[in-house]
Design an enzyme around this catalytic site. Sequence first.
Site, PDB file in Angstrom:
ATOM      1  N   ASP A  68       0.863  -1.194   0.000  1.00  3.47           N
ATOM      2  CA  ASP A  68       0.000   0.000   0.000  1.00  3.47           C
ATOM      3  C   ASP A  68       0.901   1.246   0.000  1.00  3.47           C
ATOM      4  O   ASP A  68       0.918   2.001   0.951  1.00  3.47           O
ATOM      5  CB  ASP A  68      -0.934  -0.017   1.230  1.00  3.47           C
ATOM      6  N   HIS A 111       9.363  -0.495   9.354  1.00  2.00           N
ATOM      7  CA  HIS A 111       8.441  -1.637   9.376  1.00  2.00           C
ATOM      8  C   HIS A 111       8.619  -2.554   8.160  1.00  2.00           C
ATOM      9  O   HIS A 111       9.033  -3.701   8.294  1.00  2.00           O
ATOM     10  CB  HIS A 111       6.991  -1.132   9.413  1.00  2.00           C
TER      11      HIS A 111
HETATM   12  C1  BDR Z   1       2.485  -0.727   8.753  1.00  2.00           C
HETATM   13  O1  BDR Z   1       1.446   0.252   8.546  1.00  2.00           O
HETATM   14  C2  BDR Z   1       1.795   1.119   7.491  1.00  2.00           C
HETATM   15  O2  BDR Z   1       1.635   2.451   7.882  1.00  2.00           O
HETATM   16  C3  BDR Z   1       3.223   0.846   7.147  1.00  2.00           C
HETATM   17  O3  BDR Z   1       3.449   0.985   5.763  1.00  2.00           O
HETATM   18  C4  BDR Z   1       3.454  -0.556   7.614  1.00  2.00           C
HETATM   19  O4  BDR Z   1       3.181  -1.499   6.601  1.00  2.00           O
HETATM   20  C5  BDR Z   1       3.089  -0.531  10.131  1.00  2.00           C
HETATM   21  O5  BDR Z   1       2.141  -0.743  11.125  1.00  2.00           O
HETATM   22 CA    CA Z   2       2.875  -0.830   4.258  1.00  2.00          CA
END
Ligand code: BDR
Ligand code: CA
Length: 315
Positions: free
Chosen positions: A10, A241
């Site tokens: 995303d 992340h």
């Molecule tokens: C996840 O949420 C999104 O904001 C980031 O891209 C990541 O995949 C972290 O909680």
């Molecule tokens: Ca993500």
Amino acid sequence: MSQKIIIDTDPGIDDTMAIFFALNSPEIDVLGLTTVYGNTPTERGTINALRILEIASRTDIPVYAGAIKPLESEYTGKGEFVHGHDGQGNTNLEPAKTKKGTGSAVDFLEKAIKENPGEVTLVPVGPLTNIAQLLLNNPKIAKDIKEIILMGGNALSQGNASPSAEANIRNDPEAADIVFSADCEISMVGLDVTNQVFMDKEHIDKIVNFDSPQTKHLKKIFPFYVDFLSKFFDKEGMATHDSSAIAYLIDRNLFKTIQYPIVVETLGISRGKTWMGTGMDQLDHNPWEDRRNVNICIEVDEEKVIDLIIQRVAS
Ligand code: BDR
Ligand code: CA
């Protein structure tokens, strides 16, 4: 031999770095990107994915658009305050010249897995709607998936979208629960480790001071994300992340895992919480029964993961 993967994404600021990280890693062969709503709506995320590949001069890699909303609820678009209204830190990325693939993300996933049985690793770094839909359409396909390495969830730590839940899982808990019940190898790279992989200003500078089209783009989009996360963590920098899932794929020795099945809570204030089934065999009704163990990352060699990301992204 490089590992064939499909990144379901995303995009998203940290997604962007993760995609560059994967593209720059000789251990990985990216077969395609599939997109999903989350940090930004799917339509926008698909344009971002195309543009990211253009920046990396990898327009040979196809992009397929996926789900625009969760399986059983509505998309509320809450990623914008973290990633900007365009998912790229309000940098008004120029439009992509390349086009998305015809057909859906789920059809592409199914075709790629069937053409390469037992060889394709799925790396979802957004809400799990596309992967759940793939499994719903064709439950037997799980046996042909090499592994699902997902960024999401929180086994031992607090959530980031709510006190109980991590954002990717919280966006579609029903889908996540379907994925955790799949009959294939699954590894969960969740907040328990990704919050620990914290890039400070010095790390970020090593990337943004490097001169390449990829790092120039990251230099534009990082500030919005860093501003938000610095307030969230009360220190300057950002949690890495989605790139942590790519690091796990490259070298799982950098992570410590424990093995338990996972059930996702879909109700109430714990909606989206990934619960481990630890020693629940004595229960009359055991919600974890019949589920395979998941490799749940609980510790990480932060320094080595960050070094690996910098080495590959700033190259
Ligand atoms: C996840 O949420 C999104 O904001 C980031 O891209 C990541 O995949 C972290 O909680
Ligand atoms: Ca993500």
